[in-house]
Design an enzyme around this catalytic site. Structure first.
Site, short mmCIF file in Angstrom:
data_model
loop_
_atom_site.label_atom_id
_atom_site.label_comp_id
_atom_site.label_asym_id
_atom_site.label_seq_id
_atom_site.Cartn_x
_atom_site.Cartn_y
_atom_site.Cartn_z
N HIS A 1 1.01 -1.47 0.26
CA HIS A 1 0.15 0.22 -0.17
C HIS A 1 0.97 1.36 0.15
O HIS A 1 1.10 1.96 1.21
CB HIS A 1 -0.86 -0.03 1.10
CG HIS A 1 -1.62 -1.14 1.13
ND1 HIS A 1 -1.59 -2.32 1.63
CD2 HIS A 1 -3.19 -1.41 1.18
CE1 HIS A 1 -2.54 -3.32 1.51
NE2 HIS A 1 -3.45 -2.68 1.22
N ASP B 1 0.68 -2.10 4.87
CA ASP B 1 0.39 -0.79 5.60
C ASP B 1 -1.08 -0.43 5.17
O ASP B 1 -0.97 0.56 4.34
CB ASP B 1 1.57 0.25 5.33
CG ASP B 1 0.94 1.56 5.95
OD1 ASP B 1 0.13 1.45 7.17
OD2 ASP B 1 1.64 2.22 5.71
#
Length: 275
Positions: A41, A158
């Site tokens: 991410h 993340d």
């Protein structure tokens, strides 16, 4: 896909996550053999701390801007990289920090699903042969892009935690990568608003049978308000040798500067599953 990290860039959670990330990457670079990093991410790559979004929340003022004068101790390496990336004007996201620590033989795979953020990230690394940027769902990338051809590396997960079921997806993703790519170091960030979801997450990991799990957590106040980011954690699978002690030093130094002095603040490094 509604989440935009620009509102939160440089906050205490970024400082905690990225200081630990730098330590993990330094440990990987001890061996001369190449490694790869998958950032599931990835975001924009870097964030303008003078932008209206950042100023609206003021989170950087209570985060990275309190740390930039530090030049020694356990945070020094991370902060030197942040300053080199343009702080205090800019804050580097994980792709920029990772890229700064790659050696000529190493590579980064960066996934971002938000189309505008992906376009910016892709443009940033357009001529970089060591970085590949994918318009791809990060959860799907765990299966599609692991194991790495180098047979060693780091998987950074993340997610924004804006959808239901993120803790469950993360536990499943950790188990998937551990099964497919045992040598990988995994670093998975999660929010701490109140304790119940975190306890369930840790229990799910223990029941999955995944070995060698460490949870590093930092909280600025007692985590009892489910509407507020009271703290955060980084779940590390297959942590490097002596990382447990290094993480403790980093978290202690962060709380010393970023602590709210509210009741219940603290940090911990906990062994979730034995080696």
């Amino acid at each position: 896909m509604n989440y935009r990290h620009a509102f939160h860039a440089g906050n205490f959670a970024d400082c905690m996550k990225h200081a630990l990330l730098v330590a993990l990457l330094r440990a990987l670079a001890v061996k001369a053999t190449p490694f790869r990093v998958l950032d599931t991410h990835a975001g924009l790559g870097a964030y303008d701390l003078a932008a209206p979004e950042t100023g609206r929340t003021g989170e950087a003022e209570r985060g990275i801007l309190r740390l930039l004068d530090i030049e020694d101790g356990p945070l020094a390496d991370y902060l030197a990289l942040v300053r080199a990336a343009g702080a205090p004007a800019w804050y580097p996201g994980s792709p920029v920090l990772v890229r700064a620590l790659l050696r000529p033989q190493d590579h980064l795979l960066a996934c971002e699903l938000h189309p505008e953020d992906h376009a910016i990230l892709r443009a940033r690394f357009r001529r970089d042969p060591q970085v590949a940027v994918h318009l791809r769902d990060g959860w799907e990338a765990l299966r599609a892009l692991t194991p790495f051809p180098e047979r060693r590396g780091l998987v950074l997960v993340d997610p924004p935690f804006e959808q239901e079921g993120e803790f469950e997806r993360m536990a499943a993703g950790i188990a998937l990568v551990a099964h497919r790519f045992r040598a990988a170091v995994q670093a998975c960030w999660y929010p701490i608003k109140h304790r119940a979801p975190v306890r369930a997450f840790h229990t799910a990991l223990q029941e999955s049978g995944v070995r060698d799990l460490l949870a590093a957590e930092l909280w600025l106040r007692e985590p009892t308000d489910p509407q507020r980011l009271n703290g955060c954690g980084l779940l590390i699978s297959n942590p490097p040798w002596h990382f447990e002690e290094q993480a403790a030093s980093i978290l202690r130094a962060l709380l010393d500067r970023l602590g709210s002095r509210e009741p219940g603040e603290g940090w911990t490094v906990t062994r979730i599953a034995a080696e």
